[in-house]
Design a protein around this motif. Sequence first.
Motif, PDB file in Angstrom:
ATOM      1  N   ILE A 286      -4.726 -41.939   6.269  1.00 32.42           N
ATOM      2  CA  ILE A 286      -6.083 -41.394   6.345  1.00 32.42           C
ATOM      3  C   ILE A 286      -5.998 -40.138   7.192  1.00 32.42           C
ATOM      4  O   ILE A 286      -5.371 -40.154   8.257  1.00 32.42           O
ATOM      5  CB  ILE A 286      -7.043 -42.396   6.997  1.00 32.42           C
ATOM      6  CG1 ILE A 286      -7.126 -43.682   6.161  1.00 32.42           C
ATOM      7  CG2 ILE A 286      -8.424 -41.806   7.196  1.00 32.42           C
ATOM      8  CD1 ILE A 286      -7.167 -44.921   6.983  1.00 32.42           C
ATOM      9  N   VAL A 287      -6.614 -39.072   6.745  1.00 28.21           N
ATOM     10  CA  VAL A 287      -6.612 -37.808   7.485  1.00 28.21           C
ATOM     11  C   VAL A 287      -7.987 -37.592   8.099  1.00 28.21           C
ATOM     12  O   VAL A 287      -9.014 -37.745   7.424  1.00 28.21           O
ATOM     13  CB  VAL A 287      -6.261 -36.623   6.566  1.00 28.21           C
ATOM     14  CG1 VAL A 287      -6.383 -35.297   7.326  1.00 28.21           C
ATOM     15  CG2 VAL A 287      -4.861 -36.779   5.993  1.00 28.21           C
ATOM     16  N   VAL A 288      -8.030 -37.282   9.381  1.00 24.58           N
ATOM     17  CA  VAL A 288      -9.253 -36.811  10.033  1.00 24.58           C
ATOM     18  C   VAL A 288      -9.030 -35.337  10.329  1.00 24.58           C
ATOM     19  O   VAL A 288      -8.162 -34.973  11.121  1.00 24.58           O
ATOM     20  CB  VAL A 288      -9.565 -37.598  11.317  1.00 24.58           C
ATOM     21  CG1 VAL A 288     -10.749 -36.977  12.045  1.00 24.58           C
ATOM     22  CG2 VAL A 288      -9.853 -39.056  10.983  1.00 24.58           C
ATOM     23  N   SER A 289      -9.785 -34.496   9.648  1.00 23.87           N
ATOM     24  CA  SER A 289      -9.504 -33.060   9.667  1.00 23.87           C
ATOM     25  C   SER A 289     -10.664 -32.251  10.219  1.00 23.87           C
ATOM     26  O   SER A 289     -11.781 -32.314   9.710  1.00 23.87           O
ATOM     27  CB  SER A 289      -9.182 -32.570   8.254  1.00 23.87           C
ATOM     28  OG  SER A 289      -8.993 -31.167   8.234  1.00 23.87           O
ATOM     29  N   SER A 290     -10.385 -31.480  11.262  1.00 24.56           N
ATOM     30  CA  SER A 290     -11.316 -30.461  11.729  1.00 24.56           C
ATOM     31  C   SER A 290     -11.125 -29.211  10.872  1.00 24.56           C
ATOM     32  O   SER A 290     -10.353 -29.203   9.932  1.00 24.56           O
ATOM     33  CB  SER A 290     -11.041 -30.146  13.202  1.00 24.56           C
ATOM     34  OG  SER A 290     -11.098 -31.303  13.990  1.00 24.56           O
ATOM     35  N   GLY A 291     -11.827 -28.142  11.231  1.00 24.86           N
ATOM     36  CA  GLY A 291     -11.592 -26.859  10.584  1.00 24.86           C
ATOM     37  C   GLY A 291     -12.745 -26.282   9.802  1.00 24.86           C
ATOM     38  O   GLY A 291     -12.736 -25.092   9.472  1.00 24.86           O
ATOM     39  N   ALA A 292     -13.761 -27.098   9.499  1.00 20.61           N
ATOM     40  CA  ALA A 292     -14.856 -26.588   8.670  1.00 20.61           C
ATOM     41  C   ALA A 292     -15.604 -25.457   9.367  1.00 20.61           C
ATOM     42  O   ALA A 292     -15.913 -24.429   8.752  1.00 20.61           O
ATOM     43  CB  ALA A 292     -15.816 -27.719   8.308  1.00 20.61           C
ATOM     44  N   ILE A 293     -15.915 -25.614  10.647  1.00 22.45           N
ATOM     45  CA  ILE A 293     -16.664 -24.580  11.364  1.00 22.45           C
ATOM     46  C   ILE A 293     -15.839 -23.299  11.453  1.00 22.45           C
ATOM     47  O   ILE A 293     -16.345 -22.193  11.213  1.00 22.45           O
ATOM     48  CB  ILE A 293     -17.075 -25.072  12.758  1.00 22.45           C
ATOM     49  CG1 ILE A 293     -18.109 -26.201  12.630  1.00 22.45           C
ATOM     50  CG2 ILE A 293     -17.645 -23.932  13.599  1.00 22.45           C
ATOM     51  CD1 ILE A 293     -18.506 -26.833  13.954  1.00 22.45           C
TER      52      ILE A 293
ATOM     53  N   ALA B 122     -23.055 -23.072  14.203  1.00 20.95           N
ATOM     54  CA  ALA B 122     -22.089 -24.122  13.880  1.00 20.95           C
ATOM     55  C   ALA B 122     -22.492 -24.874  12.622  1.00 20.95           C
ATOM     56  O   ALA B 122     -21.647 -25.184  11.764  1.00 20.95           O
ATOM     57  CB  ALA B 122     -21.954 -25.086  15.057  1.00 20.95           C
ATOM     58  N   GLN B 123     -23.777 -25.161  12.493  1.00 18.60           N
ATOM     59  CA  GLN B 123     -24.237 -25.892  11.310  1.00 18.60           C
ATOM     60  C   GLN B 123     -24.072 -25.053  10.047  1.00 18.60           C
ATOM     61  O   GLN B 123     -23.632 -25.554   9.006  1.00 18.60           O
ATOM     62  CB  GLN B 123     -25.696 -26.302  11.498  1.00 18.60           C
ATOM     63  CG  GLN B 123     -25.880 -27.394  12.550  1.00 18.60           C
ATOM     64  CD  GLN B 123     -27.331 -27.714  12.819  1.00 18.60           C
ATOM     65  OE1 GLN B 123     -28.196 -26.823  12.778  1.00 18.60           O
ATOM     66  NE2 GLN B 123     -27.623 -28.967  13.105  1.00 18.60           N
ATOM     67  N   ALA B 124     -24.404 -23.768  10.128  1.00 14.20           N
ATOM     68  CA  ALA B 124     -24.251 -22.896   8.962  1.00 14.20           C
ATOM     69  C   ALA B 124     -22.780 -22.718   8.605  1.00 14.20           C
ATOM     70  O   ALA B 124     -22.402 -22.763   7.428  1.00 14.20           O
ATOM     71  CB  ALA B 124     -24.903 -21.542   9.251  1.00 14.20           C
ATOM     72  N   ALA B 125     -21.937 -22.512   9.626  1.00  9.97           N
ATOM     73  CA  ALA B 125     -20.510 -22.346   9.379  1.00  9.97           C
ATOM     74  C   ALA B 125     -19.923 -23.591   8.743  1.00  9.97           C
ATOM     75  O   ALA B 125     -19.097 -23.513   7.818  1.00  9.97           O
ATOM     76  CB  ALA B 125     -19.788 -22.023  10.681  1.00  9.97           C
ATOM     77  N   ALA B 126     -20.332 -24.766   9.231  1.00  8.51           N
ATOM     78  CA  ALA B 126     -19.821 -26.018   8.675  1.00  8.51           C
ATOM     79  C   ALA B 126     -20.208 -26.193   7.214  1.00  8.51           C
ATOM     80  O   ALA B 126     -19.419 -26.666   6.396  1.00  8.51           O
ATOM     81  CB  ALA B 126     -20.328 -27.198   9.502  1.00  8.51           C
ATOM     82  N   ALA B 127     -21.436 -25.805   6.880  1.00 12.31           N
ATOM     83  CA  ALA B 127     -21.904 -25.958   5.501  1.00 12.31           C
ATOM     84  C   ALA B 127     -21.049 -25.146   4.530  1.00 12.31           C
ATOM     85  O   ALA B 127     -20.747 -25.594   3.415  1.00 12.31           O
ATOM     86  CB  ALA B 127     -23.366 -25.531   5.400  1.00 12.31           C
ATOM     87  N   VAL B 128     -20.640 -23.950   4.956  1.00 10.86           N
ATOM     88  CA  VAL B 128     -19.789 -23.108   4.117  1.00 10.86           C
ATOM     89  C   VAL B 128     -18.329 -23.568   4.190  1.00 10.86           C
ATOM     90  O   VAL B 128     -17.633 -23.695   3.179  1.00 10.86           O
ATOM     91  CB  VAL B 128     -19.898 -21.634   4.558  1.00 10.86           C
ATOM     92  CG1 VAL B 128     -18.866 -20.770   3.829  1.00 10.86           C
ATOM     93  CG2 VAL B 128     -21.304 -21.111   4.287  1.00 10.86           C
ATOM     94  N   GLY B 129     -17.877 -23.838   5.409  1.00 10.92           N
ATOM     95  CA  GLY B 129     -16.471 -24.156   5.608  1.00 10.92           C
ATOM     96  C   GLY B 129     -16.048 -25.492   5.057  1.00 10.92           C
ATOM     97  O   GLY B 129     -14.876 -25.676   4.693  1.00 10.92           O
ATOM     98  N   GLN B 130     -16.963 -26.451   4.965  1.00 11.02           N
ATOM     99  CA  GLN B 130     -16.579 -27.764   4.468  1.00 11.02           C
ATOM    100  C   GLN B 130     -16.139 -27.704   3.009  1.00 11.02           C
ATOM    101  O   GLN B 130     -15.247 -28.450   2.590  1.00 11.02           O
ATOM    102  CB  GLN B 130     -17.737 -28.755   4.628  1.00 11.02           C
ATOM    103  CG  GLN B 130     -17.317 -30.203   4.456  1.00 11.02           C
ATOM    104  CD  GLN B 130     -16.255 -30.618   5.457  1.00 11.02           C
ATOM    105  OE1 GLN B 130     -16.422 -30.444   6.669  1.00 11.02           O
ATOM    106  NE2 GLN B 130     -15.149 -31.154   4.975  1.00 11.02           N
ATOM    107  N   ILE B 131     -16.750 -26.800   2.235  1.00 12.18           N
ATOM    108  CA  ILE B 131     -16.334 -26.644   0.841  1.00 12.18           C
ATOM    109  C   ILE B 131     -14.897 -26.134   0.781  1.00 12.18           C
ATOM    110  O   ILE B 131     -14.052 -26.655   0.039  1.00 12.18           O
ATOM    111  CB  ILE B 131     -17.280 -25.672   0.102  1.00 12.18           C
ATOM    112  CG1 ILE B 131     -18.689 -26.250   0.039  1.00 12.18           C
ATOM    113  CG2 ILE B 131     -16.755 -25.361  -1.294  1.00 12.18           C
ATOM    114  CD1 ILE B 131     -19.720 -25.313  -0.530  1.00 12.18           C
ATOM    115  N   ALA B 132     -14.608 -25.139   1.621  1.00 13.47           N
ATOM    116  CA  ALA B 132     -13.252 -24.594   1.653  1.00 13.47           C
ATOM    117  C   ALA B 132     -12.249 -25.626   2.157  1.00 13.47           C
ATOM    118  O   ALA B 132     -11.131 -25.739   1.633  1.00 13.47           O
ATOM    119  CB  ALA B 132     -13.223 -23.355   2.549  1.00 13.47           C
ATOM    120  N   LEU B 133     -12.648 -26.395   3.170  1.00 11.70           N
ATOM    121  CA  LEU B 133     -11.742 -27.396   3.739  1.00 11.70           C
ATOM    122  C   LEU B 133     -11.414 -28.485   2.726  1.00 11.70           C
ATOM    123  O   LEU B 133     -10.246 -28.869   2.571  1.00 11.70           O
ATOM    124  CB  LEU B 133     -12.388 -28.006   4.984  1.00 11.70           C
ATOM    125  CG  LEU B 133     -11.541 -29.022   5.751  1.00 11.70           C
ATOM    126  CD1 LEU B 133     -10.288 -28.367   6.309  1.00 11.70           C
ATOM    127  CD2 LEU B 133     -12.361 -29.651   6.885  1.00 11.70           C
TER     128      LEU B 133
END
Length: 377
Positions: free
Chosen positions: A57-64, A84-95
């Motif tokens: 199981i991977v727990v991955s940071s990096g979305a923000i 942080a919330q806006a960055a996460a919304a965009v970055g989670q797709i990339a992650l």
Amino acid sequence: MTIETLADLTDPARTPRLVVKVGSALLVGKDGQPRRAWLAGLAAEIAAARARGQQVIVVSSGAIALGAAKLGLAKGGRGSLADAQAAAAVGQIALAGLWAELLGAQGLTAAQLLVTLEDLDDRRRYLNASATISKLLEAGAVPVINENDSVATQEIRFGDNDRLAARAAQAAQASAVALLSDVDGLYDRDPRQPGATLLPRVQGVTRAIHDMASTASTSGMGSGGMTSKLQAAEMAGRAGIVLAIINGTHDRPIARAVEQDIGTLFLPRRRDKSLKSWLGGRQRLAGALVVDAGCAEALARGGSLLATGITATEGAFKRGDPVAVKDADGRILAHGLVEYDAGEVAAIQGHRTEELEALLGYAPRSAVIHRDQLVLL
């Protein structure tokens, strides 16, 4: 079979289910772009573990961090909660796409789980997450878990993925957690100081161990430090789960740590049952009960919490809520599920059992917190 060395992390008999946590500074370069070559090596390590018969199981940071680069936000997207919330919304797709691509190149299927603190602090939602993780592993997928930072707030969040990894390990009934860090492990003092010594093994996290930790995140990109890793080790240890801190800055970091025996292994001193390990790991509590020294001693011997030992009541909790149990100095001794509302506890605190019916107007329960619903910390 128990885990005793770092090498045991790659033994499917001793570690059939492993959680690997990847921090932002390892996953994302200073230019805001993913460190693809390093990640490809880690994906290969995950594939090798799967080939040995281990579930990962991977727990991955990096979305923000990824989202901040795409949106051009200052301070890595951590300048404000809204950023942080806006960055996460965009970055989670990339992650998610990044993990799907790199694990896919190894013939593995990635599955995304976004969770909040409430998802794992609420017992029913925790069990639902546990069932989902188990089903994904049975189906051969690699769950990739991250905090849902696009909706998390300062008040309702894990705050770092070290503790999320430990909580996920509890939910997944994992054998071990490997926290990939920017240092080799826990040192007896700041590792930048002359003579600092790496501790290869730690048997339980004590106050002395906490005193060795630094709260700083050296990268400036993540949210954790050594303190959060020790808190994660405590959380994992309550469930009998081993936690390792290893240096993730090298290529194929797990293999390096195992082959060279470099890292810190935290060995648990207990194995609480599922309910108690979940209760001990809760970060949000509805209130607190302050107890006297005699009550604290009785709890340490395995007793239930009775009204006579309570000296103060904090918070507006209701029957069944999780509360902390504190001593007179404010040190948290335990978590428990309380049998009375706050007003009732305030009315009966300090009174003996035979006095409670007259105070309550009904027959009292056997304890304010029964020992089966209480976990010592």
